[in-house]
Design an enzyme around this catalytic site. Structure first.
Site, short mmCIF file in Angstrom:
data_model
loop_
_atom_site.label_atom_id
_atom_site.label_comp_id
_atom_site.label_asym_id
_atom_site.label_seq_id
_atom_site.Cartn_x
_atom_site.Cartn_y
_atom_site.Cartn_z
N ASN A 72 0.83 -1.20 0.00
CA ASN A 72 0.00 0.00 0.00
C ASN A 72 0.88 1.26 0.00
OD1 ASN A 72 -1.62 2.19 0.85
ND2 ASN A 72 -3.09 0.79 1.80
N LYS B 148 -0.06 4.04 2.58
CA LYS B 148 0.43 3.83 3.95
C LYS B 148 1.90 4.22 4.02
CE LYS B 148 -2.35 -0.05 5.62
NZ LYS B 148 -2.29 -1.45 6.10
N ASP C 240 -1.44 -2.74 10.43
CA ASP C 240 -2.74 -3.35 10.17
C ASP C 240 -3.80 -2.44 10.77
OD1 ASP C 240 -4.14 -5.39 8.87
OD2 ASP C 240 -4.60 -6.35 10.77
N SER C 241 -4.79 -2.11 9.95
CA SER C 241 -5.77 -1.12 10.38
C SER C 241 -7.18 -1.63 10.13
CB SER C 241 -5.58 0.18 9.59
OG SER C 241 -4.27 0.65 9.76
N PHE D 239 -7.08 6.72 0.56
CA PHE D 239 -7.41 5.38 0.05
C PHE D 239 -8.49 4.75 0.91
CE2 PHE D 239 -5.31 2.65 3.26
CZ PHE D 239 -4.56 3.61 3.93
N GLY D 240 -8.92 3.58 0.51
CA GLY D 240 -9.85 2.79 1.31
C GLY D 240 -11.11 3.56 1.71
N ASP E 106 -11.37 6.28 3.31
CA ASP E 106 -11.16 7.72 3.52
C ASP E 106 -12.32 8.58 3.01
OD1 ASP E 106 -8.81 7.50 4.90
OD2 ASP E 106 -7.50 7.95 3.20
N HIS F 115 -5.69 7.81 13.01
CA HIS F 115 -5.30 6.58 13.71
C HIS F 115 -3.84 6.23 13.41
CE1 HIS F 115 -7.00 6.23 9.81
NE2 HIS F 115 -6.58 5.00 9.63
N ARG F 116 -3.47 6.24 12.10
CA ARG F 116 -2.10 5.88 11.73
C ARG F 116 -1.12 6.93 12.25
NH1 ARG F 116 -3.20 4.87 7.14
NH2 ARG F 116 -3.53 2.68 7.59
P1 IMP Z 1 -5.16 -3.17 6.08
O1 IMP Z 1 -4.52 -2.52 7.26
O2 IMP Z 1 -4.38 -2.92 4.84
O3 IMP Z 1 -5.50 -4.63 6.32
O4 IMP Z 1 -6.51 -2.37 5.86
C1 IMP Z 1 -7.79 -2.88 6.07
C2 IMP Z 1 -8.76 -2.10 5.22
O5 IMP Z 1 -8.95 -0.82 5.78
C3 IMP Z 1 -8.33 -1.91 3.77
O6 IMP Z 1 -9.43 -2.05 2.94
C4 IMP Z 1 -7.81 -0.49 3.74
O7 IMP Z 1 -8.07 0.10 2.49
C5 IMP Z 1 -8.62 0.17 4.84
N1 IMP Z 1 -7.81 1.19 5.51
C6 IMP Z 1 -6.68 0.98 6.24
N2 IMP Z 1 -6.19 2.16 6.66
C7 IMP Z 1 -7.03 3.12 6.19
C8 IMP Z 1 -7.02 4.53 6.27
O8 IMP Z 1 -6.14 5.17 6.83
N3 IMP Z 1 -8.05 5.15 5.64
C9 IMP Z 1 -9.04 4.48 4.98
N4 IMP Z 1 -9.08 3.18 4.86
C10 IMP Z 1 -8.07 2.49 5.47
#
Ligand code: IMP
Length: 181
Positions: free
Chosen positions: A8, A11, A60-61, A135-136, A138, A163-164
């Site tokens: 990613n 990230k 991991d989020s 991304f994701g 957001d 969070h990050r």
């Molecule tokens: P992972 O940490 O890559 O497993 O993320 C899990 C899901 O949450 C994925 O679909 C990411 O796109 C989404 N995600 C993780 N971090 C963020 C963020 O900071 N903003 C929006 N979506 C996020």
């Protein structure tokens, strides 16, 4: 030397703002099915140990929506891939409680030991997607105290409250105390 193991780019860019020398390594690692992000990260840190040289980071989020009892949570990646932001907005149609929490667990392998740093960001899920950055999830998440979504913010603005960002700040403090960065 610090590497982040991820596919990613977003990230990577967010974390690189705090650790400019950070290197991105695109390597697969197992993301186990578990009840907590912490377990997923710990397993991955151990898996990567014999495979990566030097210090490394993984992230991991998840997005935890109050009205859905914390769903998608640890399933956030799968849910994003399958139903996406449209699907989340559909699930919340007619739901008044829009509160949600983003959580990041950063795993750091530093000088032979593993450490975890956690960050959260409270906010709410809006009614339609807004913004093209990030991304994701957001485009559907507005952090508490703001009116813009994460996708309408610059990387630095998002990092200031996200969070990050909060997890990274804890890690940076830890590394500075050890004169590592
Ligand atoms: P992972 O940490 O890559 O497993 O993320 C899990 C899901 O949450 C994925 O679909 C990411 O796109 C989404 N995600 C993780 N971090 C963020 C963020 O900071 N903003 C929006 N979506 C996020």
């Amino acid at each position: 030397m610090f590497s982040i193991i991820t596919h990613n780019k977003n990230k990577y860019m967010e974390i690189k703002k705090f650790i400019p020398a950070l290197r991105m390594v695109e390597m697969e690692y197992p993301e186990i099915q578990a009840d907590t992000l912490e377990e997923v990260v710990m397993f991955a840190l151990q898996y990567l140990r014999p495979r990566i040289e030097g210090n490394y980071i993984i992230d991991d989020s998840g997005l935890f929506i109050d009205a859905l009892n914390g769903f998608p949570g640890v399933y956030s990646a799968y849910v994003f891939k399958t139903i996406g932001n449209d699907g989340i907005l559909r699930l919340l149609r007619g739901v008044e409680n829009r509160s949600a929490t983003f959580k990041t667990v950063i795993g750091l392998h530093y000088q032979g030991e593993n450490f975890l740093f956690t960050g959260i960001c409270r906010g709410s899920i809006i009614y339609e997607m807004r913004g093209n950055n990030g991304f994701g999830y957001d485009p559907i998440f507005v952090p508490e105290g703001f009116t813009r979504t994460f996708a309408e913010m610059s990387t630095s603005e998002k990092n200031a409250v996200s969070h990050r960002g909060n997890a990274i700040k804890k890690m940076v403090e830890f590394l500075k105390e050890r004169d590592a960065i």
